[in-house]
Design an enzyme around this catalytic site. Structure first.
Site, PDB file in Angstrom:
ATOM      1  N   SER A   7       0.840  -1.204   0.000  1.00  0.00           N
ATOM      2  CA  SER A   7       0.000   0.000   0.000  1.00  0.00           C
ATOM      3  C   SER A   7       0.868   1.245   0.000  1.00  0.00           C
ATOM      4  O   SER A   7       2.103   1.176  -0.004  1.00  0.00           O
ATOM      5  CB  SER A   7      -0.881   0.002   1.249  1.00  0.00           C
ATOM      6  OG  SER A   7      -0.055   0.081   2.405  1.00  0.00           O
ATOM      7  N   GLY A   8       0.219   2.402   0.033  1.00  0.00           N
ATOM      8  CA  GLY A   8       0.951   3.651   0.157  1.00  0.00           C
ATOM      9  C   GLY A   8       1.750   3.721   1.449  1.00  0.00           C
ATOM     10  O   GLY A   8       2.862   4.263   1.483  1.00  0.00           O
ATOM     11  N   HIS A   9       1.185   3.183   2.523  1.00  0.00           N
ATOM     12  CA  HIS A   9       1.902   3.135   3.800  1.00  0.00           C
ATOM     13  C   HIS A   9       3.202   2.348   3.643  1.00  0.00           C
ATOM     14  O   HIS A   9       4.244   2.714   4.195  1.00  0.00           O
ATOM     15  CB  HIS A   9       1.004   2.502   4.865  1.00  0.00           C
ATOM     16  CG  HIS A   9       1.621   2.442   6.228  1.00  0.00           C
ATOM     17  ND1 HIS A   9       1.828   3.556   7.002  1.00  0.00           N
ATOM     18  CD2 HIS A   9       2.079   1.394   6.951  1.00  0.00           C
ATOM     19  CE1 HIS A   9       2.379   3.198   8.149  1.00  0.00           C
ATOM     20  NE2 HIS A   9       2.554   1.889   8.130  1.00  0.00           N
ATOM     21  N   GLY A  62      -1.582   0.383   7.836  1.00  0.00           N
ATOM     22  CA  GLY A  62      -1.986   1.445   8.745  1.00  0.00           C
ATOM     23  C   GLY A  62      -3.134   1.089   9.671  1.00  0.00           C
ATOM     24  O   GLY A  62      -3.250   1.638  10.760  1.00  0.00           O
ATOM     25  N   HIS A 126       7.147  13.671  27.076  1.00  0.00           N
ATOM     26  CA  HIS A 126       7.773  12.902  28.144  1.00  0.00           C
ATOM     27  C   HIS A 126       6.799  12.064  28.962  1.00  0.00           C
ATOM     28  O   HIS A 126       5.669  12.468  29.238  1.00  0.00           O
ATOM     29  CB  HIS A 126       8.518  13.861  29.089  1.00  0.00           C
ATOM     30  CG  HIS A 126       7.579  14.814  29.794  1.00  0.00           C
ATOM     31  ND1 HIS A 126       6.965  14.540  30.990  1.00  0.00           N
ATOM     32  CD2 HIS A 126       7.140  16.043  29.430  1.00  0.00           C
ATOM     33  CE1 HIS A 126       6.200  15.540  31.360  1.00  0.00           C
ATOM     34  NE2 HIS A 126       6.282  16.475  30.423  1.00  0.00           N
ATOM     35  N   HIS A 135      -1.833   4.094  16.684  1.00  0.00           N
ATOM     36  CA  HIS A 135      -1.393   4.889  15.530  1.00  0.00           C
ATOM     37  C   HIS A 135      -1.559   6.363  15.884  1.00  0.00           C
ATOM     38  O   HIS A 135      -2.672   6.821  16.124  1.00  0.00           O
ATOM     39  CB  HIS A 135      -2.232   4.522  14.306  1.00  0.00           C
ATOM     40  CG  HIS A 135      -1.805   5.218  13.045  1.00  0.00           C
ATOM     41  ND1 HIS A 135      -2.253   4.825  11.811  1.00  0.00           N
ATOM     42  CD2 HIS A 135      -0.982   6.272  12.810  1.00  0.00           C
ATOM     43  CE1 HIS A 135      -1.726   5.597  10.871  1.00  0.00           C
ATOM     44  NE2 HIS A 135      -0.949   6.491  11.465  1.00  0.00           N
TER      45      HIS A 135
END
Length: 203
Positions: A7-9, A62, A126, A135
Site C-alpha cells: 500500500s501507500g503506507h 496502517g 515525556h 497509531h
C-alpha cells in the site's frame, strides 16, 4: 526481510528502510496484490513463502486491527524502524514492529509498545505510554504523562493535553482536542472532543 501490505503506507516504510540502509527487502506480501511490484520490490501472496526462523517481517499496514491480526498469524521477529530525521530521546523504550516516521519527536521516558505507528511530524511528550497497535497520525501532538491503550487511532492534527488517559480501540478524529479521559471504543471529534458513537468491541 519481508514486508506485509502493498500500500501507500508500505512505500513510506520502504523509504525509511532505504534511508537507514538496512537489509534487503526480499518481497512484499499481500493477500490481494494489485500489482506485481511496489517501489522495485516484488509483491507476492503470503502462502508462496516458506519462512525460516531467521526471517523478519514488518507489517506495513496502517489499520490497527488488521495489523494486530497479522501479527498473531506470523510469529516472526519484527524490527523497529526509525527514520533518520526523527528525534528520539535515548531513554525512550520502543517495542518490536513499531515505526517512527520522519519529523516526529519522541521525548524522554516515553514507552511505545509493539507494532505502533508514530507518523510524520507527530509529537509524543515525556513519560507518556502507548500500548500496542496504537497509531499517532501526522502532526498529532501527545502531551506529557498521557496513557493510550491498545489499538487507538489518534487522528491527523489532533492534540491530547497532559495527563489524559485514553482507552483501547478509541478513534480520535482529525483536529480533535482531547481535554479529559476517554473510555474504551469511543469515537471522539471536535474541540473540545466529544463522543459521537462507539466502535465495536474487538476481541
Amino acid at each position: 526481510m519481508y514486508l506485509f501490505g502493498a500500500s501507500g503506507h508500505c512505500k513510506v516504510i520502504i523509504d525509511i528502510i532505504e534511508n537507514e540502509n538496512k537489509q534487503k527487502i526480499d518481497a512484499i506480501l499481500d493477500d490481494n496484490p494489485k500489482n506485481n511490484t511496489l517501489v522495485n520490490s516484488n509483491v507476492i501472496k503470503p502462502d508462496s513463502v516458506k519462512f525460516k526462523a531467521t526471517d523478519s517481517l514488518f507489517i506495513a499496514i496502517g489499520n490497527n486491527y488488521i495489523r494486530k491480526k497479522i501479527s498473531q498469524l506470523y510469529k516472526l521477529k519484527s524490527p523497529v524502524l526509525t527514520h533518520p530525521k526523527a528525534i528520539v530521546a535515548s531513554s525512550v523504550k520502543i517495542g518490536e514492529g513499531t515505526v517512527i516516521m520522519a519529523g516526529s519527536i519522541i521525548n524522554p521516558d516515553v514507552i511505545i509498545n509493539k507494532h505502533c505507528i508514530i507518523n510524520t511530524g507527530a509529537i509524543v511528550e515525556h513519560d507518556s505510554v502507548l500500548e500496542s497497535f496504537v497509531h499517532i497520525s501526522p502532526n498529532a501532538s501527545i502531551a506529557g504523562n498521557v496513557e493510550i491503550k491498545e489499538g487507538t487511532h489518534v487522528g491527523i492534527g489532533s492534540c491530547v493535553i497532559q495527563g489524559v488517559k485514553i482507552g483501547k480501540w478509541v478513534t480520535i478524529g482529525a483536529g480533535a482536542v482531547i481535554t479529559k479521559n476517554i473510555p474504551d471504543y469511543a469515537v471522539v471529534v471536535g474541540n473540545p472532543g466529544r463522543i459521537i458513537k462507539y466502535n465495536k468491541e474487538y476481541e
